[in-house]
Design an enzyme around this catalytic site. Structure first.
Site, PDB file in Angstrom:
ATOM      1  CB  ALA A  12       3.465  -4.417   3.710  1.00 30.54           C
ATOM      2  CG  ASP A 158     -19.507  -2.196  11.762  1.00 27.27           C
ATOM      3  OD1 ASP A 158     -18.817  -1.622  12.602  1.00 27.27           O
ATOM      4  OD2 ASP A 158     -19.316  -2.088  10.529  1.00 27.27           O
ATOM      5  CG  HIS A 186     -17.132   0.610   8.967  1.00 28.87           C
ATOM      6  ND1 HIS A 186     -17.401  -0.235  10.016  1.00 28.87           N
ATOM      7  CD2 HIS A 186     -15.800   0.841   9.011  1.00 28.87           C
ATOM      8  CE1 HIS A 186     -16.282  -0.514  10.660  1.00 28.87           C
ATOM      9  NE2 HIS A 186     -15.295   0.132  10.078  1.00 28.87           N
TER      10      HIS A 186
HETATM   11  P1  NAD Z   1      -1.891  -0.773   8.251  1.00 26.08           P
HETATM   12  O1  NAD Z   1      -1.381   0.642   8.364  1.00 26.08           O
HETATM   13  O2  NAD Z   1      -1.330  -1.794   9.155  1.00 26.08           O
HETATM   14  O3  NAD Z   1      -1.698  -1.262   6.770  1.00 26.08           O
HETATM   15  C1  NAD Z   1      -2.139  -0.526   5.686  1.00 26.08           C
HETATM   16  C2  NAD Z   1      -1.228  -0.873   4.538  1.00 26.08           C
HETATM   17  O4  NAD Z   1      -1.761  -0.259   3.379  1.00 26.08           O
HETATM   18  C3  NAD Z   1       0.215  -0.342   4.722  1.00 26.08           C
HETATM   19  O5  NAD Z   1       1.140  -1.385   4.520  1.00 26.08           O
HETATM   20  C4  NAD Z   1       0.300   0.729   3.644  1.00 26.08           C
HETATM   21  O6  NAD Z   1       1.618   0.866   3.095  1.00 26.08           O
HETATM   22  C5  NAD Z   1      -0.665   0.170   2.610  1.00 26.08           C
HETATM   23  N1  NAD Z   1      -1.067   1.151   1.617  1.00 26.08           N
HETATM   24  C6  NAD Z   1      -1.218   2.480   1.745  1.00 26.08           C
HETATM   25  N2  NAD Z   1      -1.503   3.039   0.557  1.00 26.08           N
HETATM   26  C7  NAD Z   1      -1.563   2.009  -0.343  1.00 26.08           C
HETATM   27  C8  NAD Z   1      -1.798   1.946  -1.733  1.00 26.08           C
HETATM   28  N3  NAD Z   1      -2.033   3.041  -2.451  1.00 26.08           N
HETATM   29  N4  NAD Z   1      -1.755   0.744  -2.326  1.00 26.08           N
HETATM   30  C9  NAD Z   1      -1.498  -0.382  -1.621  1.00 26.08           C
HETATM   31  N5  NAD Z   1      -1.236  -0.374  -0.295  1.00 26.08           N
HETATM   32  C10 NAD Z   1      -1.278   0.808   0.331  1.00 26.08           C
HETATM   33  O7  NAD Z   1      -3.488  -0.666   8.393  1.00 26.08           O
HETATM   34  P2  NAD Z   1      -4.520  -1.862   8.690  1.00 26.08           P
HETATM   35  O8  NAD Z   1      -4.680  -1.982  10.161  1.00 26.08           O
HETATM   36  O9  NAD Z   1      -4.175  -3.047   7.886  1.00 26.08           O
HETATM   37  O10 NAD Z   1      -5.866  -1.173   8.145  1.00 26.08           O
HETATM   38  C11 NAD Z   1      -6.074  -0.933   6.766  1.00 26.08           C
HETATM   39  C12 NAD Z   1      -7.355  -0.147   6.552  1.00 26.08           C
HETATM   40  O11 NAD Z   1      -8.489  -0.920   6.924  1.00 26.08           O
HETATM   41  C13 NAD Z   1      -7.458   1.142   7.356  1.00 26.08           C
HETATM   42  O12 NAD Z   1      -7.997   2.175   6.562  1.00 26.08           O
HETATM   43  C14 NAD Z   1      -8.420   0.778   8.476  1.00 26.08           C
HETATM   44  O13 NAD Z   1      -9.052   1.904   9.025  1.00 26.08           O
HETATM   45  C15 NAD Z   1      -9.365  -0.114   7.722  1.00 26.08           C
HETATM   46  N6  NAD Z   1     -10.207  -0.993   8.535  1.00 26.08           N
HETATM   47  C16 NAD Z   1     -11.493  -1.168   8.124  1.00 26.08           C
HETATM   48  C17 NAD Z   1     -12.324  -2.008   8.845  1.00 26.08           C
HETATM   49  C18 NAD Z   1     -13.747  -2.190   8.445  1.00 26.08           C
HETATM   50  O14 NAD Z   1     -14.498  -2.796   9.229  1.00 26.08           O
HETATM   51  N7  NAD Z   1     -14.203  -1.749   7.290  1.00 26.08           N
HETATM   52  C19 NAD Z   1     -11.849  -2.687   9.965  1.00 26.08           C
HETATM   53  C20 NAD Z   1     -10.528  -2.490  10.343  1.00 26.08           C
HETATM   54  C21 NAD Z   1      -9.713  -1.627   9.619  1.00 26.08           C
HETATM   55  C1  LMR Z   2     -12.998  -0.905  13.072  1.00 26.80           C
HETATM   56  O1  LMR Z   2     -14.226  -0.791  13.048  1.00 26.80           O
HETATM   57  O2  LMR Z   2     -12.419  -1.553  13.963  1.00 26.80           O
HETATM   58  C2  LMR Z   2     -12.178  -0.271  11.978  1.00 26.80           C
HETATM   59  O3  LMR Z   2     -12.968   0.475  11.107  1.00 26.80           O
HETATM   60  C3  LMR Z   2     -11.030   0.509  12.488  1.00 26.80           C
HETATM   61  C4  LMR Z   2     -11.470   1.819  13.110  1.00 26.80           C
HETATM   62  O4  LMR Z   2     -10.940   2.849  12.713  1.00 26.80           O
HETATM   63  O5  LMR Z   2     -12.340   1.794  13.970  1.00 26.80           O
END
Ligand code: NAD
Ligand code: LMR
Length: 328
Positions: A12, A158, A186
């Site tokens: 979601a 990255d 990361h």
């Molecule tokens: P968001 O807040 O828009 O969505 C996260 C969703 O996860 C929400 O809908 C939330 O209800 C759901 N959630 C929380 N706990 C959960 C669970 N136990 N089971 C299932 N769903 C659950 O966030 P987003 O922008 O989609 O980001 C998600 C994650 O990805 C964050 O931790 C963000 O930091 C990470 N991220 C990582 C990278 C990367 O390069 N590795 C890049 C961008 C974002």
């Molecule tokens: C990113 O690299 O854009 C994600 O990991 C989100 C963040 O927290 O920087």
């Protein structure tokens, strides 16, 4: 053709809102592979999830055979082979990704256990939710039935960021930049490697002669790009993260182009660079396209890289210490 069943957690949320529609469009497995989507989010977001399903239905994607939604990991994970573990809290301005450990680590305990109970040994699991390396370590720890080599954490965003910056600086097309490695975590300690990167098949350092820029602005730009996006957008990266998640998973299911590699967080056991065991650490990897990622051996580690890699390794050890109680 056998349906591919793909789990997306956090379905979601922001990243999923881009990722799901691209998977449904064929951007993961191609235009001939039917797909079922298994979407997990917390019960609180059930209504939003229903709305996402409605929109997927309304796109009438020819490849989509089924969209399953729910908040019970075991129910949603069952029968799936490809997992994008996205669901986790994102950071806000002024936070580091490891500040999320307190809230997010427990999600990966629960989901690791659910994977262990219901997922196939052949499953491939990409952890995106931050801090993704340590969350991935937690998930694999709780899923001993699945080989650790089937768990990955995402440093592809990255890598893409680094490729883009090098192409601008060298004034060449993106496709002329190859062999871009992100070492380590990361996080803001990650090491974007310009020493082994190539531009038009030559060493990047022979094309970009401005070593001060490479060691300074280039490295810090990539390390801080996530925060830069958060400051500009007010939210963390989403479409670029979804794009990177697709690229990362495709790197595992398509053979790597000869002479190139990709960056991926993998289990550090017996790695050829002397990084401590039992971490999820990003290395340069190649794949035969069978869901495997083999660490590329013999890359040059000059004194600059060596010092930076030690810092990112130390940070991962600290993160692991912070969650030691969840790894018992
Ligand atoms: P968001 O807040 O828009 O969505 C996260 C969703 O996860 C929400 O809908 C939330 O209800 C759901 N959630 C929380 N706990 C959960 C669970 N136990 N089971 C299932 N769903 C659950 O966030 P987003 O922008 O989609 O980001 C998600 C994650 O990805 C964050 O931790 C963000 O930091 C990470 N991220 C990582 C990278 C990367 O390069 N590795 C890049 C961008 C974002
Ligand atoms: C990113 O690299 O854009 C994600 O990991 C989100 C963040 O927290 O920087």
């Amino acid at each position: 053709m056998k349906i591919k069943r793909v789990v997306v957690t956090g379905a979601a949320g922001q990243i999923a809102y881009s990722l799901l529609f691209r998977i449904a469009n064929g951007d993961l497995f191609g235009l001939n592979q039917p797909v079922a989507l298994h979407l997990l989010d917390v019960a609180l977001h059930e209504k939003t999830l229903e709305g996402v399903k409605m929109e997927l239905d309304d796109c009438a994607f020819p490849l989509i055979q089924e969209v399953k939604i729910g908040s019970d990991p075991e129910e949603i994970f069952g029968g799936a082979d490809t997992f994008f573990l996205v669901g986790a809290k994102p950071r806000g301005p002024g936070m580091e990704r490891k500040d999320l450990l307190q809230d997010n680590a427990k999600i990966f305990v629960e989901q690791g256990k659910a994977l262990n109970r219901v997922a196939s040994k052949e499953a491939r699991i990409l952890v995106v939710g931050n801090p993704c390396n340590t969350n991935c370590l937690i998930a694999m720890h709780h899923a001993p039935n699945i080989p650790k080599s089937h768990f990955f954490s995402m440093t592809r965003l990255d890598q893409n960021r680094a490729q883009h910056q090098l192409s601008i600086k060298a004034n060449v097309g993106l496709e002329e930049v190859s062999c871009v490695t992100i070492w380590g975590n990361h996080s803001a300690t990650q090491v974007p490697d310009f020493v082994n990167a190539k531009i038009q098949g030559k060493k990047a350092t022979d094309v970009i002669l401005d070593r001060k820029w490479l060691e300074g602005d280039f490295v810090s730009k990539i390390q801080k790009r996530g925060a830069e996006v958060i400051n500009a957008r007010g939210k963390s990266s989403a479409a670029s993260a979804a794009n990177a998640a697709l690229g990362a998973m495709r790197s595992l299911i398509e053979p790597t182009k000869a002479g190139d590699w990709f960056s991926m967080g993998v289990y550090s056991h017996k790695n050829p660079y002397g990084i401590q065991d039992d971490l999820v650490f990003s290395f340069a990897c190649v794949s035969k396209g069978l869901g495997d990622a083999e660490i590329v051996k013999g890359l040059e580690i000059d004194p600059f890289l060596k010092a930076k890699i030690a810092i990112t390794e130390k940070e991962l050890l600290e993160e692991r210490d912070l969650v030691a109680h969840l790894l018992r």
